[in-house]
Design a protein around this motif. Structure first.
Motif, PDB file in Angstrom:
ATOM      1  N   VAL A 206     -38.211 -47.924  -6.254  1.00  0.00           N
ATOM      2  CA  VAL A 206     -37.710 -46.847  -5.405  1.00  0.00           C
ATOM      3  C   VAL A 206     -38.941 -46.168  -4.817  1.00  0.00           C
ATOM      4  O   VAL A 206     -39.618 -45.381  -5.480  1.00  0.00           O
ATOM      5  CB  VAL A 206     -36.852 -45.846  -6.198  1.00  0.00           C
ATOM      6  N   ASP A 207     -39.274 -46.520  -3.579  1.00  0.00           N
ATOM      7  CA  ASP A 207     -40.520 -46.074  -2.939  1.00  0.00           C
ATOM      8  C   ASP A 207     -40.222 -45.107  -1.798  1.00  0.00           C
ATOM      9  O   ASP A 207     -39.335 -45.360  -0.974  1.00  0.00           O
ATOM     10  CB  ASP A 207     -41.297 -47.273  -2.384  1.00  0.00           C
ATOM     11  N   ALA A 208     -40.976 -44.020  -1.736  1.00  0.00           N
ATOM     12  CA  ALA A 208     -40.842 -43.058  -0.639  1.00  0.00           C
ATOM     13  C   ALA A 208     -41.453 -43.637   0.631  1.00  0.00           C
ATOM     14  O   ALA A 208     -42.584 -44.125   0.619  1.00  0.00           O
ATOM     15  CB  ALA A 208     -41.529 -41.749  -0.994  1.00  0.00           C
ATOM     16  N   VAL A 209     -40.691 -43.588   1.728  1.00  0.00           N
ATOM     17  CA  VAL A 209     -41.197 -44.011   3.035  1.00  0.00           C
ATOM     18  C   VAL A 209     -40.787 -42.969   4.071  1.00  0.00           C
ATOM     19  O   VAL A 209     -39.709 -42.378   3.975  1.00  0.00           O
ATOM     20  CB  VAL A 209     -40.673 -45.407   3.448  1.00  0.00           C
ATOM     21  N   ASP A 210     -41.648 -42.741   5.030  1.00  0.00           N
ATOM     22  CA  ASP A 210     -41.372 -41.827   6.135  1.00  0.00           C
ATOM     23  C   ASP A 210     -41.312 -42.647   7.415  1.00  0.00           C
ATOM     24  O   ASP A 210     -42.297 -43.291   7.787  1.00  0.00           O
ATOM     25  CB  ASP A 210     -42.460 -40.751   6.241  1.00  0.00           C
ATOM     26  N   VAL A 211     -40.170 -42.636   8.061  1.00  0.00           N
ATOM     27  CA  VAL A 211     -39.933 -43.499   9.220  1.00  0.00           C
ATOM     28  C   VAL A 211     -39.781 -42.635  10.474  1.00  0.00           C
ATOM     29  O   VAL A 211     -38.841 -41.834  10.558  1.00  0.00           O
ATOM     30  CB  VAL A 211     -38.672 -44.364   9.007  1.00  0.00           C
ATOM     31  N   PRO A 212     -40.677 -42.776  11.471  1.00  0.00           N
ATOM     32  CA  PRO A 212     -40.533 -42.024  12.717  1.00  0.00           C
ATOM     33  C   PRO A 212     -39.300 -42.487  13.493  1.00  0.00           C
ATOM     34  O   PRO A 212     -39.098 -43.685  13.690  1.00  0.00           O
ATOM     35  CB  PRO A 212     -41.822 -42.350  13.485  1.00  0.00           C
ATOM     36  N   CYS A 213     -38.480 -41.532  13.916  1.00  0.00           N
ATOM     37  CA  CYS A 213     -37.269 -41.838  14.673  1.00  0.00           C
ATOM     38  C   CYS A 213     -37.257 -41.045  15.974  1.00  0.00           C
ATOM     39  O   CYS A 213     -37.851 -39.960  16.044  1.00  0.00           O
ATOM     40  CB  CYS A 213     -36.027 -41.493  13.859  1.00  0.00           C
ATOM     41  N   ALA A 214     -36.586 -41.560  16.970  1.00  0.00           N
ATOM     42  CA  ALA A 214     -36.537 -40.889  18.273  1.00  0.00           C
ATOM     43  C   ALA A 214     -35.283 -41.313  19.018  1.00  0.00           C
ATOM     44  O   ALA A 214     -34.737 -42.400  18.784  1.00  0.00           O
ATOM     45  CB  ALA A 214     -37.779 -41.231  19.094  1.00  0.00           C
ATOM     46  N   PHE A 215     -34.834 -40.430  19.921  1.00  0.00           N
ATOM     47  CA  PHE A 215     -33.741 -40.782  20.827  1.00  0.00           C
ATOM     48  C   PHE A 215     -33.847 -39.887  22.058  1.00  0.00           C
ATOM     49  O   PHE A 215     -34.504 -38.829  22.018  1.00  0.00           O
ATOM     50  CB  PHE A 215     -32.376 -40.654  20.147  1.00  0.00           C
ATOM     51  N   PRO A 216     -33.235 -40.260  23.179  1.00  0.00           N
ATOM     52  CA  PRO A 216     -33.337 -39.459  24.395  1.00  0.00           C
ATOM     53  C   PRO A 216     -32.776 -38.062  24.193  1.00  0.00           C
ATOM     54  O   PRO A 216     -31.708 -37.883  23.596  1.00  0.00           O
ATOM     55  CB  PRO A 216     -32.516 -40.249  25.418  1.00  0.00           C
ATOM     56  N   ALA A 217     -33.482 -37.071  24.714  1.00  0.00           N
ATOM     57  CA  ALA A 217     -33.036 -35.677  24.566  1.00  0.00           C
ATOM     58  C   ALA A 217     -31.667 -35.453  25.197  1.00  0.00           C
ATOM     59  O   ALA A 217     -30.942 -34.532  24.793  1.00  0.00           O
ATOM     60  CB  ALA A 217     -34.070 -34.736  25.186  1.00  0.00           C
ATOM     61  N   ALA A 218     -31.289 -36.296  26.158  1.00  0.00           N
ATOM     62  CA  ALA A 218     -29.970 -36.165  26.774  1.00  0.00           C
ATOM     63  C   ALA A 218     -28.839 -36.363  25.766  1.00  0.00           C
ATOM     64  O   ALA A 218     -27.715 -35.912  25.987  1.00  0.00           O
ATOM     65  CB  ALA A 218     -29.832 -37.184  27.909  1.00  0.00           C
ATOM     66  N   GLY A 219     -29.134 -37.014  24.639  1.00  0.00           N
ATOM     67  CA  GLY A 219     -28.111 -37.235  23.628  1.00  0.00           C
ATOM     68  C   GLY A 219     -28.007 -36.127  22.605  1.00  0.00           C
ATOM     69  O   GLY A 219     -27.119 -36.160  21.744  1.00  0.00           O
ATOM     70  N   LEU A 220     -28.880 -35.120  22.705  1.00  0.00           N
ATOM     71  CA  LEU A 220     -28.894 -34.073  21.681  1.00  0.00           C
ATOM     72  C   LEU A 220     -27.612 -33.245  21.687  1.00  0.00           C
ATOM     73  O   LEU A 220     -27.102 -32.870  20.629  1.00  0.00           O
ATOM     74  CB  LEU A 220     -30.115 -33.172  21.878  1.00  0.00           C
ATOM     75  N   ASP A 221     -27.075 -32.963  22.869  1.00  0.00           N
ATOM     76  CA  ASP A 221     -25.863 -32.151  22.936  1.00  0.00           C
ATOM     77  C   ASP A 221     -24.707 -32.831  22.211  1.00  0.00           C
ATOM     78  O   ASP A 221     -23.964 -32.197  21.460  1.00  0.00           O
ATOM     79  CB  ASP A 221     -25.493 -31.868  24.388  1.00  0.00           C
ATOM     80  N   GLY A 222     -24.559 -34.138  22.429  1.00  0.00           N
ATOM     81  CA  GLY A 222     -23.512 -34.879  21.732  1.00  0.00           C
ATOM     82  C   GLY A 222     -23.732 -34.893  20.235  1.00  0.00           C
ATOM     83  O   GLY A 222     -22.776 -34.807  19.456  1.00  0.00           O
ATOM     84  N   TYR A 223     -24.984 -34.994  19.832  1.00  0.00           N
ATOM     85  CA  TYR A 223     -25.304 -34.968  18.402  1.00  0.00           C
ATOM     86  C   TYR A 223     -24.893 -33.629  17.794  1.00  0.00           C
ATOM     87  O   TYR A 223     -24.253 -33.587  16.733  1.00  0.00           O
ATOM     88  CB  TYR A 223     -26.801 -35.209  18.213  1.00  0.00           C
ATOM     89  N   VAL A 224     -25.256 -32.542  18.442  1.00  0.00           N
ATOM     90  CA  VAL A 224     -24.942 -31.204  17.930  1.00  0.00           C
ATOM     91  C   VAL A 224     -23.432 -30.997  17.849  1.00  0.00           C
ATOM     92  O   VAL A 224     -22.905 -30.467  16.864  1.00  0.00           O
ATOM     93  CB  VAL A 224     -25.596 -30.131  18.819  1.00  0.00           C
ATOM     94  N   ARG A 225     -22.712 -31.403  18.888  1.00  0.00           N
ATOM     95  CA  ARG A 225     -21.280 -31.117  18.970  1.00  0.00           C
ATOM     96  C   ARG A 225     -20.422 -32.007  18.076  1.00  0.00           C
ATOM     97  O   ARG A 225     -19.330 -31.592  17.671  1.00  0.00           O
ATOM     98  CB  ARG A 225     -20.811 -31.274  20.424  1.00  0.00           C
ATOM     99  N   ARG A 226     -20.896 -33.223  17.772  1.00  0.00           N
ATOM    100  CA  ARG A 226     -19.987 -34.180  17.136  1.00  0.00           C
ATOM    101  C   ARG A 226     -20.420 -34.645  15.742  1.00  0.00           C
ATOM    102  O   ARG A 226     -19.582 -35.117  14.975  1.00  0.00           O
ATOM    103  CB  ARG A 226     -19.835 -35.418  18.031  1.00  0.00           C
ATOM    104  N   MET A 227     -21.704 -34.502  15.385  1.00  0.00           N
ATOM    105  CA  MET A 227     -22.168 -35.121  14.154  1.00  0.00           C
ATOM    106  C   MET A 227     -22.359 -34.092  13.042  1.00  0.00           C
ATOM    107  O   MET A 227     -22.626 -32.916  13.292  1.00  0.00           O
ATOM    108  CB  MET A 227     -23.492 -35.862  14.401  1.00  0.00           C
ATOM    109  N   GLY A 228     -22.251 -34.562  11.805  1.00  0.00           N
ATOM    110  CA  GLY A 228     -22.551 -33.751  10.647  1.00  0.00           C
ATOM    111  C   GLY A 228     -21.511 -32.677  10.368  1.00  0.00           C
ATOM    112  O   GLY A 228     -20.459 -32.609  11.009  1.00  0.00           O
ATOM    113  N   PRO A 229     -21.806 -31.805   9.382  1.00  0.00           N
ATOM    114  CA  PRO A 229     -20.843 -30.757   9.011  1.00  0.00           C
ATOM    115  C   PRO A 229     -20.464 -29.848  10.180  1.00  0.00           C
ATOM    116  O   PRO A 229     -19.302 -29.455  10.307  1.00  0.00           O
ATOM    117  CB  PRO A 229     -21.589 -29.979   7.917  1.00  0.00           C
ATOM    118  N   LEU A 230     -21.432 -29.532  11.046  1.00  0.00           N
ATOM    119  CA  LEU A 230     -21.123 -28.661  12.175  1.00  0.00           C
ATOM    120  C   LEU A 230     -20.143 -29.322  13.136  1.00  0.00           C
ATOM    121  O   LEU A 230     -19.230 -28.673  13.668  1.00  0.00           O
ATOM    122  CB  LEU A 230     -22.401 -28.261  12.915  1.00  0.00           C
TER     123      LEU A 230
END
Length: 280
Positions: A206-230
């Motif tokens: 069980v090894d700790a790894v840090d993985v850089p992730c990215a996506f277009p900022a245009a998708g942030l609104d959809g992420y905020v409105r639809r994903m996760g507990p919020l």
């Protein structure tokens, strides 16, 4: 498919939560693309692969490309809407991939059928993790390998908790309960190790790894409105309150926005093991 009314995870992932992942499939694939490459590198041409918690199929298709026509990649997920999307994608890509809509904890896999069991954030939701991993071990060949990625703790993943932290003063969100199935259920490496040991896996790491992730900022609104507990709570709010919460949460993501791109680090565990000890 073993989905009953008494299975909270089945109910959850076949409700709006599953549809939200389907709606945001392209953005989420972009966000988690590095993990497609990492899991594809963990399999070999001609192998039989099982992808656990495959969602809309991106990692299943990535491993199918790597194993080629002599191999096969099987994705399993409890979410009917996500599996339906995955099947369409596989058919369009003409890849050696198939999908089962079922709970991997209970599914009657063919014994000793898989060379590799892989997962991208799909194994933290079992009601009984030790029983689930014992079932997966029985599905693996004696030489079979386990190669998974799971989130470390919430404190190490500020991007993943930014929305709920920002929204907390304005709205009540479903609590993340320690020790319960969910995104951060595998945060404690000692717990993960104990689960796999109880399930009979060998040579566990069980090894700790840090993985850089990215996506277009245009998708942030959809992420905020639809994903996760919020995303689950926003539709229940009246319009003025909803706009107030969204405005506050958008500000919380500003540190992650670089020009036209959202960037963050996924703090994960890379979990590897073998179904049996390899001798000689």
């Amino acid at each position: 498919m073993q989905m009953s009314d008494t299975n909270p995870q089945a109910a959850f992932w076949n409700s709006d939560a599953g549809h939200a992942w389907v709606e945001n499939q392209a953005m989420l694939d972009h966000m988690f693309q590095p993990f497609e490459a990492l899991l594809a590198d963990a399999v070999r041409a001609g192998e039989q692969v099982l992808d656990v918690g495959c969602g809309t199929g991106a990692t299943t298709l990535a491993t199918a490309r790597r194993v080629g026509p002599a191999g096969h990649s099987t994705g399993i997920d409890i979410s009917a809407p996500m599996i339906a999307t995955a099947r369409i994608r596989a058919a369009q890509a003409s890849l050696p991939a198939s999908f089962a809509c079922a709970d991997a904890q209970h599914h009657a896999f063919e014994p000793a059928a898989f060379d590799a069991v892989v997962s991208r954030f799909g194994v933290m939701f079992f009601a009984d993790p030790a029983a689930a991993f014992a079932n997966l071990r029985r599905a693996a060949r004696a030489t079979g390998r386990l190669h998974l990625y799971a989130w470390r703790g919430a404190a190490e993943n500020p991007f993943m908790t930014a929305a709920e932290r920002a929204a907390a003063p304005l709205v009540a969100l479903p609590p993340r309960l320690p020790g319960q199935p969910g995104q951060f259920a595998f945060a404690d490496a000692a717990v993960v190790l104990a689960i796999l040991q109880a399930a009979g896996w060998q040579e566990i790491r069980v090894d700790a790894v840090d993985v850089p992730c990215a996506f277009p900022a245009a998708g942030l609104d959809g992420y905020v409105r639809r994903m996760g507990p919020l995303g689950r709570v926003l539709p229940t709010l009246d319009e003025p309150r909803r706009h107030a919460v969204i405005d506050r949460v958008r500000g919380a993501f500003e540190p992650f926005v670089q020009g036209e791109t959202v960037r963050y680090t996924a703090a994960c565990w890379r979990i590897t093991a073998r179904a049996d000890v390899i001798k000689g």
